[in-house]
Structures are given as structure tokens and as C-alpha cells.
Design an enzyme around this catalytic site. Sequence first.
Site, PDB file in Angstrom:
ATOM      1  N   THR A   1     -36.518 -17.423  47.886  1.00 21.12           N
ATOM      2  CA  THR A   1     -37.208 -16.561  48.842  1.00 21.12           C
ATOM      3  C   THR A   1     -37.483 -17.371  50.107  1.00 21.12           C
ATOM      4  O   THR A   1     -37.750 -18.568  50.029  1.00 21.12           O
ATOM      5  CB  THR A   1     -38.479 -15.906  48.247  1.00 21.12           C
ATOM      6  OG1 THR A   1     -38.889 -14.831  49.099  1.00 21.12           O
ATOM      7  CG2 THR A   1     -39.629 -16.890  48.089  1.00 21.12           C
TER       8      THR A   1
ATOM      9  N   CYS B   1     -48.012 -15.969  52.489  1.00 23.47           N
ATOM     10  CA  CYS B   1     -47.555 -15.414  51.218  1.00 23.47           C
ATOM     11  C   CYS B   1     -47.365 -16.538  50.197  1.00 23.47           C
ATOM     12  O   CYS B   1     -47.229 -17.696  50.551  1.00 23.47           O
ATOM     13  CB  CYS B   1     -46.229 -14.685  51.389  1.00 23.47           C
ATOM     14  SG  CYS B   1     -46.292 -13.308  52.538  1.00 23.47           S
TER      15      CYS B   1
ATOM     16  N   HIS C   1     -42.647 -12.650  45.482  1.00 27.39           N
ATOM     17  CA  HIS C   1     -43.090 -13.064  46.823  1.00 27.39           C
ATOM     18  C   HIS C   1     -44.288 -12.178  47.173  1.00 27.39           C
ATOM     19  O   HIS C   1     -44.117 -11.051  47.632  1.00 27.39           O
ATOM     20  CB  HIS C   1     -41.925 -12.861  47.802  1.00 27.39           C
ATOM     21  CG  HIS C   1     -42.203 -13.278  49.217  1.00 27.39           C
ATOM     22  ND1 HIS C   1     -41.242 -13.842  50.016  1.00 27.39           N
ATOM     23  CD2 HIS C   1     -43.306 -13.191  49.993  1.00 27.39           C
ATOM     24  CE1 HIS C   1     -41.742 -14.093  51.220  1.00 27.39           C
ATOM     25  NE2 HIS C   1     -42.999 -13.699  51.235  1.00 27.39           N
TER      26      HIS C   1
END
Lengths: 165, 213
Positions: A26, A32, A49
Site C-alpha cells: 500500500t 493512515c 489501509h
Amino acid sequence: MIQESIVIKVGIADMKIVTAPNTIRTSGLGSCVGVVLYDLQKKIAGLAHIMLPDSSLARGETIHKAKYADTAVECLIQLLEKEGVNKKQLKAKIAGGAEMFKFMTKTDIMRIGPRNVDAVKQELKKFSIPLVAEDVGGSSGRTIEFSPESGKLMVRTVNQPSKEI
Amino acid sequence: MLNNNFLNSFQLDILKEIGNIGAGNAATALSGLLNKKIEMNVPSVQVVSFEEMMELVGGADMVVAAVFLQIDGDLTGNMFFLLPIKQATIFIQQLTGMSDFSFDEPSVPELALSAFQEMGNILAGSYLSALSDFLQMHIVPSVPAVGIDMFGAIISYGLIEISQVSDFAIVIDTEIKDPDTMNESDLYKGHFFLLPDPDSFVKLFTKLGVDME
């Protein structure tokens, strides 16, 4: 037979499962958090994520599970169990939760990174999943890639050599 | 309330005009700062998923120089001025007269960073003051924050507020170009992103007397 490995990409507020020899990645984690749950024996892993700590923050009608720490961890465990993984074998690695814009502290939103990290850790604790390694906080964005074959998580930041945790 | 068919074509046109007025003013300010011609594209207004948002400038991994402001007042939301690092380096070299640095190196001189922050501040300020005049709404920008990092990591800050109510964002995106670089690649295009909070669309359309049906 030679097996070519592919990289599975997970977008923001998304989650996916990967089996060796493939890897899962990711990109652009800021505040995040990327949560990897894996089983080294079965060589399978899942990556979420997540954007927000808590689904009770949601004001919409439907809850998008991969978006929140509390729903994403549980959902990821379920996905892995469907693939025949025993929850007790699962381990976790996490990365992300930076404070990209530190001096703007007037709202809670600016502290969202650390709050995401805390929320993920709490969920892992709730399901008794050991957190083996973490690369969290700081003020840089991260791109991460996990190999279910080796159990290593590659963490790349801008202007720094990448590292393995 | 926010979904893919939330906006009709009339509402889309209004949002485009808002981007046009704001970014037009900002591009003029940039042109004045650098004493050179700056080209601006017609704004695009898109209803995008967060994942699509990440692809708007060339991927979540792409390194950009960004100035980020939060907007408060009658209208709330987030605003970003983004330059790919190559173009940011060119502009700031021209602005400061320093030629021995680049934003893609680990140690960027403090002066270059603060010049970029000031540039972003001036441009975002002219964008928002043009909007405020046009809409007759009180718009208060926060102190600008600067970041040189992956696009995904930066833009996600503009999605936090929206993500609590929706899985889509409405983004008013205006591209600017430096005609000197004459390069169509994403590596040289600057962007103004205006991301109003979901509630703000209602306020905005009401203010302009647009039917919300």
C-alpha cells in the site's frame, strides 16, 4: 515450474489478502495506518489501509469496514479465517500514523495519526494478536510492502533508505 | 447525501466557475511573483472515490511539494497547492535566485522551504479571497502548513473530515503549467485542489440560489 510473483495493491480504506510468493503493498500512508496480519506457516497475509480510529465517528448510513481501525482488524481476521487460517497463529506488523503537519494542532484531525495507531493496537490486543514490529509516528509518509514468504515488511519513506521490519 | 450522481450538470458548472475564479486569481498572483507567463487549464470538478483521488496527480507514491490550508468560516473544507518537486524546484530557484538546491534532496535550505510556504500562502490567499468576494461569504484560511512528501500521505489530510460521512469526495481541481518547461508530463503540472466539506455544498448552492433538488 517458475512462479512469477505479483504485487497486490491495496488502496486507501481498502483491504486484501495475499499468499506467497506474491507480495502485498500500500502506498502513501500519512496519518493512515497499514495493518498486516500474517500466518508464516501458511504463508498468507492480509493488509488493511485504515483512515480513522473508530467507526463511531461515522456519520454516514453505511460503514465501510476497511476505513476504521475497529472494524478493519476484525474484518481482516474473518477474511483470513475464511482462507483456513487459525486466529491463534496470526501475528501483526503495523506502519504509518505520522503527523505530517505538526504545527497545526488546533483540531483533533491533526492528531489523527497517533490516534489511529492507538486504536489499531487496542484492537490487536482485543483479539490477542501479538504485534511483532512497528514503524509508526514521525512526520513522513510511508509506502509499505509485505512478503508472506519471509514475514518481512519493507518500509519506504521519501529521502531515506528503505528498511525492513 | 454525497454520491456519484449527487451533482447535476448545472451544479457542476457552478463549481467549475468557482475553481476558475479562484485559480485564475491565484495564477495571476503566481505570474506576478515570478514575472513570467503561467498557463491555467479549465478546472475539473470530479466526484471521486478516495482511491481515484490518489490517482489524480500520478499516484499515491508521487513526491510533491504541498501547501495545505484548512478553511473555516461560512465555508469549511481544505485547500491544497501542489507542485511536483521538479517544478517546485524551478519556481523557487527563480523566485529566490538560489540555484544550488533541489527539493528532491534530503536537506532543503530553510530559506527555500519558507519561500515555498510564502508562495503557497499568497496563492491560496488569492484563490480564497477571490472566492470570498464572488460568493459574498466569510472565508478564513488557517496558517499554511508545508510538506514535501508522497501525494497520498499529504492529500489524505484533506479527506479525513469527508471520510467520516462519505466514501466519495468532490474535488475542484485546477491545473497550472509553466510554459517554459513545455512538458505535458505530470512531473511539471501544478494543482490547486479545493475540497469543501460535505455540508459546505449545501451552503454554497443555497447562497447562490441554486436549487438543491
